[in-house]
Design a protein around this motif. Sequence first.
Motif, PDB file in Angstrom:
ATOM      1  N   ASP A   1     -10.646   2.504   4.194  1.00 14.20           N
ATOM      2  CA  ASP A   1      -9.830   3.714   4.353  1.00 14.20           C
ATOM      3  C   ASP A   1     -10.595   4.951   3.890  1.00 14.20           C
ATOM      4  OD1 ASP A   1      -7.801   2.205   5.303  1.00 14.20           O
ATOM      5  OD2 ASP A   1      -6.614   2.219   3.468  1.00 14.20           O
TER       6      ASP A   1
ATOM      7  N   LEU B   1      -0.712   4.580   1.025  1.00 12.47           N
ATOM      8  CA  LEU B   1      -0.895   4.956   2.426  1.00 12.47           C
ATOM      9  C   LEU B   1       0.399   5.414   3.054  1.00 12.47           C
ATOM     10  CD1 LEU B   1      -3.240   2.477   4.206  1.00 12.47           C
ATOM     11  CD2 LEU B   1      -3.451   4.931   4.008  1.00 12.47           C
TER      12      LEU B   1
ATOM     13  N   VAL C   1      -5.449   9.212   7.793  1.00 17.60           N
ATOM     14  CA  VAL C   1      -6.029   9.256   6.450  1.00 17.60           C
ATOM     15  C   VAL C   1      -6.551  10.672   6.213  1.00 17.60           C
ATOM     16  CG1 VAL C   1      -6.605   6.830   6.285  1.00 17.60           C
ATOM     17  CG2 VAL C   1      -8.223   8.391   7.335  1.00 17.60           C
ATOM     18  N   PRO C   2      -6.571  11.092   4.949  1.00 18.03           N
ATOM     19  CA  PRO C   2      -6.999  12.467   4.675  1.00 18.03           C
ATOM     20  C   PRO C   2      -8.454  12.697   5.080  1.00 18.03           C
ATOM     21  CG  PRO C   2      -6.717  11.217   2.651  1.00 18.03           C
ATOM     22  CD  PRO C   2      -6.170  10.389   3.737  1.00 18.03           C
ATOM     23  N   HIS C   3      -8.721  13.854   5.641  1.00 18.14           N
ATOM     24  CA  HIS C   3     -10.076  14.203   6.044  1.00 18.14           C
ATOM     25  C   HIS C   3     -10.497  15.514   5.395  1.00 18.14           C
ATOM     26  CE1 HIS C   3      -9.416  11.630   9.732  1.00 18.14           C
ATOM     27  NE2 HIS C   3     -10.544  11.200   9.230  1.00 18.14           N
ATOM     28  N   PHE C   4     -11.800  15.651   5.189  1.00 19.33           N
ATOM     29  CA  PHE C   4     -12.326  16.978   4.865  1.00 19.33           C
ATOM     30  C   PHE C   4     -12.329  17.774   6.150  1.00 19.33           C
ATOM     31  CE2 PHE C   4     -14.280  14.488   1.461  1.00 19.33           C
ATOM     32  CZ  PHE C   4     -13.948  15.283   0.387  1.00 19.33           C
TER      33      PHE C   4
ATOM     34  N   LEU D   1     -13.224   5.860   6.299  1.00 17.69           N
ATOM     35  CA  LEU D   1     -12.669   6.472   7.506  1.00 17.69           C
ATOM     36  C   LEU D   1     -12.321   7.935   7.284  1.00 17.69           C
ATOM     37  CD1 LEU D   1     -10.364   3.701   8.964  1.00 17.69           C
ATOM     38  CD2 LEU D   1     -12.546   4.501   9.835  1.00 17.69           C
ATOM     39  N   SER D   2     -11.978   8.272   6.038  1.00 16.95           N
ATOM     40  CA  SER D   2     -11.631   9.676   5.816  1.00 16.95           C
ATOM     41  C   SER D   2     -12.892  10.540   5.793  1.00 16.95           C
ATOM     42  CB  SER D   2     -10.791   9.839   4.557  1.00 16.95           C
ATOM     43  OG  SER D   2     -11.573   9.607   3.427  1.00 16.95           O
ATOM     44  N   LEU D   3     -14.055   9.914   5.786  1.00 17.40           N
ATOM     45  CA  LEU D   3     -15.295  10.680   5.860  1.00 17.40           C
ATOM     46  C   LEU D   3     -15.906  10.671   7.253  1.00 17.40           C
ATOM     47  CD1 LEU D   3     -17.050   9.470   2.594  1.00 17.40           C
ATOM     48  CD2 LEU D   3     -15.734  11.563   2.936  1.00 17.40           C
ATOM     49  N   GLU D   4     -15.294   9.934   8.167  1.00 17.31           N
ATOM     50  CA  GLU D   4     -16.004   9.669   9.417  1.00 17.31           C
ATOM     51  C   GLU D   4     -16.251  10.936  10.232  1.00 17.31           C
ATOM     52  OE1 GLU D   4     -13.982   7.203  12.264  1.00 17.31           O
ATOM     53  OE2 GLU D   4     -12.142   8.364  12.125  1.00 17.31           O
ATOM     54  N   ASN D   5     -15.403  11.946  10.050  1.00 19.75           N
ATOM     55  CA  ASN D   5     -15.629  13.159  10.836  1.00 19.75           C
ATOM     56  C   ASN D   5     -16.775  14.002  10.289  1.00 19.75           C
ATOM     57  OD1 ASN D   5     -14.106  13.813   8.561  1.00 19.75           O
ATOM     58  ND2 ASN D   5     -13.328  15.678   9.503  1.00 19.75           N
ATOM     59  N   LEU D   6     -17.370  13.572   9.178  1.00 19.12           N
ATOM     60  CA  LEU D   6     -18.487  14.326   8.626  1.00 19.12           C
ATOM     61  C   LEU D   6     -19.835  13.773   9.075  1.00 19.12           C
ATOM     62  CD1 LEU D   6     -17.154  14.841   4.992  1.00 19.12           C
ATOM     63  CD2 LEU D   6     -16.856  16.283   6.990  1.00 19.12           C
TER      64      LEU D   6
ATOM     65  N   TYR E   1     -13.712  21.326   8.161  1.00 21.10           N
ATOM     66  CA  TYR E   1     -14.612  22.467   8.153  1.00 21.10           C
ATOM     67  C   TYR E   1     -13.792  23.742   8.113  1.00 21.10           C
ATOM     68  CZ  TYR E   1     -18.267  19.230   9.466  1.00 21.10           C
ATOM     69  OH  TYR E   1     -19.145  18.206   9.478  1.00 21.10           O
TER      70      TYR E   1
ATOM     71  N   LYS F   1       0.790  -1.205   0.000  1.00 17.05           N
ATOM     72  CA  LYS F   1       0.000   0.000   0.000  1.00 17.05           C
ATOM     73  C   LYS F   1       0.838   1.278   0.000  1.00 17.05           C
ATOM     74  CE  LYS F   1      -3.885   0.052   2.378  1.00 17.05           C
ATOM     75  NZ  LYS F   1      -5.085  -0.163   1.583  1.00 17.05           N
TER      76      LYS F   1
END
Lengths: 370, 184
Positions: free
Chosen positions: B154, A24, A51-54, B157-162, A56, A21
């Motif tokens: 994966d 990652l 992992v990348p997050h959106f 998980l990168s959406l979990e905070n939404l 606010y 991977k």
Amino acid sequence: MALRIDQDHSRFKAIVRGKIKQNLRKYVQQGEMIGKKGKDTISIPVPFIDVPHFKYGHKEQGGVGQGEGDVGQQLAPGNVEPGDGQGKAGQGEGEHSLEVDVSLDELAQILGEELQLPNIQDRGSEKIVTTKIKYTGIHTIGPESLRHFKRTYKQALRRQISMGTYDPNNPVIVPLREDRRYRTYRLENLPETNAVIIYMMDVSGSMGDEQKEIVRIESFWLDTWLRHQYKGLESRYIIHDAVAREVDRDTFFHTRESGGTMISSAYKLCRDIIKADYPAASWNIYPFHFSDGDNWSADDTRLCIDLLKTDILPQVNQFAYGQVESPYGSGQFIKDLREHVGESTNVALSEIADKDAIYSSIKDFLGKGR
Amino acid sequence: MPRSLTPRLEDLRKEIEGHAREFGLDFFETVFEILSYDELNMVAAYGGFPTRYPHWRWGMDYEQLSKGYEYGLSKIYELVINNDPCFAYLLEANAEVDQKLVMAHVYGHCDFFKNNFSFRHTNRRMIDEMANHATRVSRWIDKLGVERVEDFVDRCLSLENLIDQHAPHIAATPTPSWLKSRPS
């Protein structure tokens, strides 16, 4: 005991190490825990992956969707909250380091995969046998030291219940002679592999600190690999200038001597050590010799080759000679060896010009799988 | 493997439960189990639950917790799950006085779990549900291969905070009648 999480844990370690991977791995960050040992603080590396997050925005205002807008108006992100600090961003790239603590065994595995080292075909594995005690069963007779308390108690309890002398209100159990139970054992023969590395190093005046550093790094890797292949590896260390002597590991790497070079002295000592302690029938023997290749005389070189041919080579799995380049240039010795014993299957010769050459040199030494 | 309480600890537990009820606490039945430190680290790495789907992220948290414990930097005293019955874990190596303190503390948590407004919509069978999820994800892995499933997880998980944590409360509010009757 194996835990369920072990599989997740090893998967994580494999990702960090870049085995799987790749997508990652770029998110691996290097965290650390700070511990204290006495007065000193120590840093314990804890790699982690986010992992990348959106995210606010700072405030729910401004930005996209604020009305019709004029041509040319910028779509600005929300206002940055005050207090985020001022100052310029730095320039230039930082140093990215990744430190993963791996066990030596894992290290050896990585080394093996990286260099495509063959596993060692060991010889004589069937000849060497150690006996091990294995507890196999229960008997009614035996030494008191092997008495099985629980089984004895159970037996006594069973007997007392069947005899009707057991009183639940006063549950005293008295084992008699015939209640006693003892562990029994069997001697099992386990094949064992033994291996010894005999390190020899030239410490004559021409071997400087840098040369020793090369030898140290290289022998660390050799040691790690062979340890991975053999349980219970022994190491012996010989230093020589015009005379040879056996030393401990620490001395081996830190001695700076001066004087001439008589390589034959080391080979003689090596031969004697093998003869005294490591019969070839039951040991896998690996002599490694490091020198800058400047031997004192052609006569001595001839003597070395004789020693190798008649005494050392027939006894060992592999004889390895690494020639380190010194400030005075590279010597003649490797050429002499190549000429006279280079054809033998269990000789590995390698020239190590500088630290970068260690890598290929390890491959020269271990690539034969002997 | 989790072990149930030793007879001594079980006696203490009964006594503490009694005290807790005397003080007017109201809680689900609480099951205590004893774990060794690496098991406790495992459960903590799983977010506090005994069984989760296979994923490297648990391994990452486990490594962090294990190192913290092994180097003497951190220690987990207690874990308690808002389930019915509540499950709570004690660290095997703790001293008796620690265990007493932890058990008393846990009963406080459990009262809160049962009665707090915010937990009204909490699934009290979450342990079972998570174990079911674990089985399902494992089955997918067997079928599709670990790479594909892991990549998918994966991304999730990168959406979990939404995820809106207030969503259950909002959905539970009935639509007001004046809103329903309004002509569209």
